[in-house]
Design an enzyme around this catalytic site. Structure first.
Site, mmCIF file in Angstrom:
data_model
loop_
_atom_site.group_PDB
_atom_site.id
_atom_site.type_symbol
_atom_site.label_atom_id
_atom_site.label_comp_id
_atom_site.label_asym_id
_atom_site.label_seq_id
_atom_site.Cartn_x
_atom_site.Cartn_y
_atom_site.Cartn_z
ATOM 1 N N ASP A 147 0.829 -1.215 0.000
ATOM 2 C CA ASP A 147 0.000 0.000 0.000
ATOM 3 C C ASP A 147 0.861 1.262 0.000
ATOM 4 O OD1 ASP A 147 -2.287 -1.522 0.123
ATOM 5 O OD2 ASP A 147 -2.813 -0.962 2.177
ATOM 6 N N GLN A 176 -0.308 7.017 -6.011
ATOM 7 C CA GLN A 176 -1.429 7.908 -5.663
ATOM 8 C C GLN A 176 -1.478 9.074 -6.655
ATOM 9 O OE1 GLN A 176 0.706 8.271 -2.057
ATOM 10 N NE2 GLN A 176 -0.996 7.562 -0.764
ATOM 11 N N ARG A 197 -1.241 -0.616 -8.660
ATOM 12 C CA ARG A 197 -2.575 -0.148 -8.278
ATOM 13 C C ARG A 197 -2.547 1.376 -8.262
ATOM 14 N NH1 ARG A 197 -3.804 -0.984 -2.232
ATOM 15 N NH2 ARG A 197 -4.030 -3.179 -2.793
HETATM 16 C C1 LIG Z 1 -8.688 -1.104 -3.733
HETATM 17 C C2 LIG Z 1 -8.268 0.208 -3.175
HETATM 18 C C3 LIG Z 1 -7.043 0.312 -2.541
HETATM 19 C C4 LIG Z 1 -6.607 1.550 -2.065
HETATM 20 N N1 LIG Z 1 -5.358 1.647 -1.541
HETATM 21 C C5 LIG Z 1 -4.891 2.872 -1.170
HETATM 22 C C6 LIG Z 1 -3.555 3.065 -0.762
HETATM 23 O O1 LIG Z 1 -2.737 2.136 -0.710
HETATM 24 N N2 LIG Z 1 -3.166 4.312 -0.404
HETATM 25 C C7 LIG Z 1 -4.014 5.386 -0.451
HETATM 26 O O2 LIG Z 1 -3.593 6.513 -0.149
HETATM 27 N N3 LIG Z 1 -5.300 5.219 -0.803
HETATM 28 C C8 LIG Z 1 -5.763 3.993 -1.172
HETATM 29 N N4 LIG Z 1 -7.059 3.864 -1.575
HETATM 30 C C9 LIG Z 1 -8.023 4.966 -1.329
HETATM 31 C C10 LIG Z 1 -8.049 5.941 -2.460
HETATM 32 O O3 LIG Z 1 -6.833 6.663 -2.492
HETATM 33 C C11 LIG Z 1 -9.189 6.940 -2.302
HETATM 34 O O4 LIG Z 1 -9.070 7.633 -1.107
HETATM 35 C C12 LIG Z 1 -10.562 6.292 -2.324
HETATM 36 O O5 LIG Z 1 -10.632 5.210 -3.197
HETATM 37 C C13 LIG Z 1 -11.594 7.323 -2.776
HETATM 38 O O6 LIG Z 1 -11.309 7.765 -4.082
HETATM 39 P P1 LIG Z 1 -12.213 7.363 -5.343
HETATM 40 O O7 LIG Z 1 -11.315 7.237 -6.528
HETATM 41 O O8 LIG Z 1 -13.021 6.176 -5.032
HETATM 42 O O9 LIG Z 1 -13.091 8.618 -5.614
HETATM 43 P P2 LIG Z 1 -13.907 9.645 -4.681
HETATM 44 O O10 LIG Z 1 -13.489 10.970 -5.136
HETATM 45 O O11 LIG Z 1 -13.887 9.319 -3.223
HETATM 46 O O12 LIG Z 1 -15.346 9.318 -5.146
HETATM 47 C C14 LIG Z 1 -15.736 9.708 -6.442
HETATM 48 C C15 LIG Z 1 -17.169 9.354 -6.674
HETATM 49 O O13 LIG Z 1 -17.357 7.960 -6.483
HETATM 50 C C16 LIG Z 1 -18.661 7.741 -6.063
HETATM 51 N N5 LIG Z 1 -18.680 7.088 -4.760
HETATM 52 C C17 LIG Z 1 -17.694 7.058 -3.854
HETATM 53 N N6 LIG Z 1 -18.068 6.375 -2.759
HETATM 54 C C18 LIG Z 1 -19.334 5.975 -3.001
HETATM 55 C C19 LIG Z 1 -20.293 5.250 -2.253
HETATM 56 N N7 LIG Z 1 -20.047 4.804 -1.015
HETATM 57 N N8 LIG Z 1 -21.495 5.027 -2.812
HETATM 58 C C20 LIG Z 1 -21.785 5.488 -4.046
HETATM 59 N N9 LIG Z 1 -20.925 6.209 -4.781
HETATM 60 C C21 LIG Z 1 -19.721 6.437 -4.273
HETATM 61 C C22 LIG Z 1 -19.337 9.087 -5.957
HETATM 62 O O14 LIG Z 1 -19.953 9.380 -7.176
HETATM 63 C C23 LIG Z 1 -18.141 9.991 -5.724
HETATM 64 O O15 LIG Z 1 -18.401 11.323 -6.070
HETATM 65 C C24 LIG Z 1 -7.480 2.670 -2.129
HETATM 66 C C25 LIG Z 1 -8.717 2.557 -2.758
HETATM 67 C C26 LIG Z 1 -9.105 1.365 -3.294
HETATM 68 C C27 LIG Z 1 -10.432 1.289 -3.998
#
Ligand SMILES: Cc1cc2nc3c(=O)[nH]c(=O)nc-3n(C[C@H](O)[C@H](O)[C@H](O)COP(=O)(O)OP(=O)(O)OC[C@H]3O[C@@H](n4cnc5c(N)ncnc54)[C@H](O)[C@@H]3O)c2cc1C
Length: 322
Positions: A147, A176, A197
């Site tokens: 991660d 990221q 990722r």
């Molecule tokens: C598999 C995985 C591993 C990850 N690993 C890391 C890591 O190692 N380090 C790190 O810093 N971060 C990690 N993250 C977190 C990531 O950096 C983001 O903080 C997180 O995924 C939110 O970003 P997003 O791209 O989903 O978009 P966001 O900007 O949070 O969401 C965009 C849109 O997605 C939709 N959405 C989001 N949540 C929902 C919901 N609950 N229900 C319906 N619609 C929704 C909405 O339309 C929202 O406006 C990981 C995420 C994933 C999925």
């Protein structure tokens, strides 16, 4: 995301996510524990094995994270390693670890849980601990992804991942998109054929190193993903964002990739219907499933991501008051 949430509530939640005193208080509260179950299926190995059985029934791949970031002594780092070894042994007893292609089962690990921040030799301790986990993962047919944490750890984390990839070429690395440096890191990892990722990034970062505006981060994500898709590695599209997910099929076509040459990834408990839809329509979709008692930092980052997640928590607390 509303301005008030993005500029005031989000930074406050992310600052609170690092407060150790608050962590101890919140982790012990029975109310929060109930709400946390939406994002973290349980404390124990049995809990997580039960939840992955359900996810595998709908053809979803899995990455399991044993929670416990930012350890401050060697003993805790060693305990994290042992928890991963127990997890890997349990996964190795399942039948879906055989074969040579994309592994349905993976573990995700945070180097800060393995000692990276320890004063003396933290980087070496984390590397040795991660190597022990990778060796066992290789024996049982499970992949490992490292991660990404806050930007002060990026150089050290990428260096450790690079060292591990020499012996474990299947190792996954997380980049990221909100970090300004990430486009360059993508170019490098796409060239060496790494499994990457790509996520937006979940920590509170200064403007000197990160895009702090949602639209800029999304643009950066698209630019980075295009590089990964055009490269020789295996891109992992970790996002719930409908606009990003909608952009993927065209990039895949342009790069000449098939459905087996990349995967989508989402977090446990978020957009479950969309996870099922993607998996049912012939895509590889992996769910990141955290477990363990040290869920505080992970949970606070989920609350900070979306006003609706915070509202869900507030409603649960209010109902409890009646
Ligand atoms: C598999 C995985 C591993 C990850 N690993 C890391 C890591 O190692 N380090 C790190 O810093 N971060 C990690 N993250 C977190 C990531 O950096 C983001 O903080 C997180 O995924 C939110 O970003 P997003 O791209 O989903 O978009 P966001 O900007 O949070 O969401 C965009 C849109 O997605 C939709 N959405 C989001 N949540 C929902 C919901 N609950 N229900 C319906 N619609 C929704 C909405 O339309 C929202 O406006 C990981 C995420 C994933 C999925």
């Amino acid at each position: 995301m509303t301005g008030l949430f993005a500029h005031t509530v989000r930074p406050a939640l992310l600052a609170a996510s690092r407060a150790d005193g608050l962590r101890r208080l919140v982790e012990r509260s029975p109310v929060t524990r109930k709400v946390v179950r939406r994002f973290v299926p349980g404390d124990s190995l049995d809990d997580v094995l039960g939840s992955i059985a359900v996810l595998r029934d709908s053809d979803r791949y899995i990455s399991i994270d044993y929670l416990g970031e930012n350890v401050t002594d060697v003993g805790d780092a060693t305990a994290s390693v042992q928890a991963y070894l127990d997890l890997l042994d349990a996964l190795g007893r399942r039948s879906d670890t055989a074969g040579d292609g994309v592994r349905p089962l993976e573990v995700s690990l945070k180097l800060s849980a393995l000692g990276q921040a320890l004063d003396h030799d933290g980087q070496k301790i984390a590397l040795d601990n991660a190597r022990t986990i990778c060796e066992r993962a290789q024996q049982v047919g499970v992949w490992v992804t490292v991660d990404a944490e806050d930007h002060t750890t990026t150089d050290s984390t990428l260096s450790i991942s690079g060292d591990l990839r020499v012996d474990f070429p299947w190792l996954g690395t997380v980049l990221q998109a909100y970090l300004r440096r990430t486009f360059g890191d993508c170019e490098e990892l796409a060239t060496v054929g790494a499994r990457v990722r790509l996520c937006k990034g979940a920590y509170e970062e200064p403007a000197s190193v990160a895009y702090r505006n949602g639209a800029e981060t999304t643009d950066s994500y698209l630019r980075c993903l295009r590089v990964l898709m055009a490269g020789s590695g295996y891109p992992m599209v970790a996002s719930h964002d409908p606009s990003l997910i909608a952009a993927v099929p065209e990039m895949v076509r342009e790069s000449g990739r098939g459905a087996d040459d990349f995967e989508y990834q989402m977090l446990y408990g978020i957009r479950d219907d969309e996870q099922r839809r993607l998996a049912a329509s012939g895509n590889q979709l992996r769910v990141y499933v955290p477990f363990g008692t040290r869920w505080y930092g992970y949970f606070m980052r989920r609350l900070a991501e979306r006003p609706a997640n915070l509202a869900f928590f507030a409603r649960a607390l209010a109902q409890r008051g009646h």
